[in-house]
Design a protein around this motif. Structure first.
Motif, PDB file in Angstrom:
ATOM      1  N   SER A  28      -5.514  -3.514   1.582  1.00  0.00           N
ATOM      2  CA  SER A  28      -6.157  -2.474   2.388  1.00  0.00           C
ATOM      3  C   SER A  28      -7.144  -1.661   1.573  1.00  0.00           C
ATOM      4  CB  SER A  28      -5.088  -1.539   2.956  1.00  0.00           C
ATOM      5  OG  SER A  28      -4.119  -2.253   3.665  1.00  0.00           O
ATOM      6  N   LYS A 104      -9.172   4.578  12.284  1.00  0.00           N
ATOM      7  CA  LYS A 104      -8.991   3.243  11.732  1.00  0.00           C
ATOM      8  C   LYS A 104      -9.522   2.144  12.642  1.00  0.00           C
ATOM      9  CE  LYS A 104      -7.423   4.105   7.705  1.00  0.00           C
ATOM     10  NZ  LYS A 104      -8.244   3.742   6.523  1.00  0.00           N
ATOM     11  N   SER A 107     -12.836   1.924  11.405  1.00  0.00           N
ATOM     12  CA  SER A 107     -12.810   1.193  10.133  1.00  0.00           C
ATOM     13  C   SER A 107     -12.735  -0.310  10.362  1.00  0.00           C
ATOM     14  CB  SER A 107     -11.608   1.629   9.290  1.00  0.00           C
ATOM     15  OG  SER A 107     -11.733   2.953   8.878  1.00  0.00           O
ATOM     16  N   ARG A 206      -1.022   1.790   5.013  1.00  0.00           N
ATOM     17  CA  ARG A 206      -0.529   0.573   5.647  1.00  0.00           C
ATOM     18  C   ARG A 206       0.908   0.280   5.243  1.00  0.00           C
ATOM     19  NH1 ARG A 206      -3.683   1.787   7.032  1.00  0.00           N
ATOM     20  NH2 ARG A 206      -5.558   0.959   6.088  1.00  0.00           N
ATOM     21  N   LEU A 290      -5.903  -3.519   8.298  1.00  0.00           N
ATOM     22  CA  LEU A 290      -6.211  -2.443   9.233  1.00  0.00           C
ATOM     23  C   LEU A 290      -5.674  -2.743  10.625  1.00  0.00           C
ATOM     24  CD1 LEU A 290      -9.862  -1.612   8.162  1.00  0.00           C
ATOM     25  CD2 LEU A 290      -7.986   0.036   8.270  1.00  0.00           C
ATOM     26  N   SER A 348     -14.605   7.510  10.225  1.00  0.00           N
ATOM     27  CA  SER A 348     -13.254   7.067   9.892  1.00  0.00           C
ATOM     28  C   SER A 348     -12.606   8.017   8.893  1.00  0.00           C
ATOM     29  CB  SER A 348     -13.298   5.652   9.322  1.00  0.00           C
ATOM     30  OG  SER A 348     -12.024   5.268   8.853  1.00  0.00           O
ATOM     31  N   VAL A 352      -8.988  10.041   9.333  1.00  0.00           N
ATOM     32  CA  VAL A 352      -7.877   9.726   8.435  1.00  0.00           C
ATOM     33  C   VAL A 352      -7.504  10.928   7.582  1.00  0.00           C
ATOM     34  CG1 VAL A 352      -7.114   8.204   6.580  1.00  0.00           C
ATOM     35  CG2 VAL A 352      -8.450   7.282   8.465  1.00  0.00           C
TER      36      VAL A 352
END
Length: 420
Positions: A28, A104, A107, A206, A290, A348, A352
């Motif tokens: 990730s 995400k 992303s 993740r 993702l 993004s 986040v």
């Protein structure tokens, strides 16, 4: 607190140990971020790119520590959505989950478009959509297969980055004087660059969002998250130094493919196609992880009926949230067919960073018996998230804040309708 996972739509199977959890985190983080984020970060920070990287790493470390302690306490799919719900209340959990899913998903589209731009620039959107379809299919047939594929991707990307660093630091164009911080660096620029570089660090979430699929999560997650983050920081710092000493901050800021341009400048043009291939592989790895993480957060939110409950279904054979994965794949494919890469990075990052602000506040509420981190960790983490979020480019701040506000309004309307 809350309802059991089985009652909310079925439990996932615990497949992953420390090694696979670290690999998924690396897949990730050591993805397209290092290939794509260096140039816009250099444009913001100038010669202070490395201090910006350090600032992003400090915030990421605090976030990772808070997340690891919370994930050990609540080893369920959903990450900070679960932590906020359990520690702060349903609204804050929802808001964290909303920020994560929206940020995400953007992303995912950015990573898919990065694959397309490296593999076949003339048909970048078509390749991006094909990549989304293929990786959604991989995730659909089970998280173990995703971990196997991610392991191979991480190996390839690390090998490519090692070659880039070696070529740049031993080439004729190397000039360590370019590492000196000049007058072009400003505190605001450093913070903005740190916010953009945070995009490349954020993948350790993740591991936490896969909490329900990790063996012995109380031990595995707190070990895997700092390991993955530490390895990533070392790799990013080496790559940042290597590119700076060859290109310098001005040339780096205007590079469309910084690492490929760096190896050409270092006198090894034959390595450039390998770097391009490595960037495509890295973006594929990032996209794979993702999709995996977003679908698990959707699963958790659907279990609590903040999203359609049908998305909480777990496939009886493959033991994955198959409807959530298909929904994510469909939305990302549409965005990849119509969007652009750079606009997604700041948007993004804002979403986040909001997500991690909730994580740090949640970690503050832990007791010593629950594994609370040192008090300074969630304080620095929460403050850092807020500062970096509002230091991002204005368009990213405005769009990100608007989407977060829209999510909060939707929550309020749904609660109001439920009371009537």
């Amino acid at each position: 607190m809350g309802t059991s996972a089985s009652a909310r739509g079925g439990e996932l199977k615990r497949h992953l140990g420390v090694f696979d959890a670290v690999v998924i985190g690396l897949g990730s983080m050591i993805g397209a971020g290092i290939f794509a984020a260096l140039a816009p970060a250099a444009a913001a920070a100038g010669s202070a790119l490395l201090p910006a990287l350090a600032a992003a790493a400090v915030v990421a470390y605090c976030n990772a520590t808070s997340s690891a302690r919370l994930a050990a306490r609540y080893p369920q799919s959903g990450g900070t959505y679960v932590y906020g719900r359990e520690r702060l209340g349903p609204f804050w959990g929802y808001l964290a989950g909303w920020g994560f899913v929206v940020g995400k998903t953007a992303s995912c589209a950015a990573m898919a478009l990065t694959v397309g731009s490296y593999v076949w620039p003339a048909q970048a959107h078509a390749v991006a959509v094909a990549a989304v379809v293929a990786l959604t299919a991989v995730n659909y047939v089970g998280v173990q297969k995703s971990a196997w594929l991610t392991r191979g991707i991480v190996t390839v990307v690390l090998a490519v980055l090692a070659a880039v660093v070696t070529a740049c630091l031993t080439g004729d164009a190397t000039d360590t004087a370019r590492l000196a911080i000049g007058a072009d660096a400003t505190p605001g620029g450093v913070l903005q660059a740190a916010g953009l570089l945070f995009f490349a660090f954020a993948g350790y979430a993740r591991i936490a969002t896969l909490g329900e699929e990790v063996r012995d999560p109380e031990r595995t997650i707190p070990r895997a998250i700092p390991l993955a983050l530490g390895i990533t920081l070392i790799v990013y710092a080496a790559a940042g130094v290597a590119v700076l000493v060859v290109l310098g901050p001005d040339r780096l800021a205007h590079a469309t493919a910084p690492l490929a341009e760096a190896v050409r400048a270092a006198g090894v043009p034959g390595l450039a196609p390998v770097v391009r291939a490595g960037a495509a592989v890295a973006a594929i790895g990032s996209l794979l992880a993702l999709i995996l993480g977003v679908s698990r957060t959707i699963l958790a939110m659907a279990r609590d009926r903040h999203l359609p409950h049908a998305l909480a279904a777990v496939h009886p054979r493959f033991q994955v949230p198959h409807r959530a994965e298909l929904a994510v794949g469909a939305v990302v494919a549409i965005l990849a067919a119509t969007g652009d890469v750079r606009g997604a990075i700041g948007f993004s990052s804002f979403g986040v960073l909001a997500y991690y602000a909730v994580a740090n506040v949640s970690a503050w509420t832990l007791t010593p018996a629950e594994g609370r981190p040192a008090r300074i960790v969630p304080v620095v983490g929460a403050a850092g998230c807020v500062v970096l979020a509002f230091a991002l480019p204005l368009a990213s701040v405005l769009s990100g804040a608007a989407v977060i506000a829209a999510g909060a309004a939707a929550y309020g309307l749904r609660k109001g309708a439920a009371r009537t």
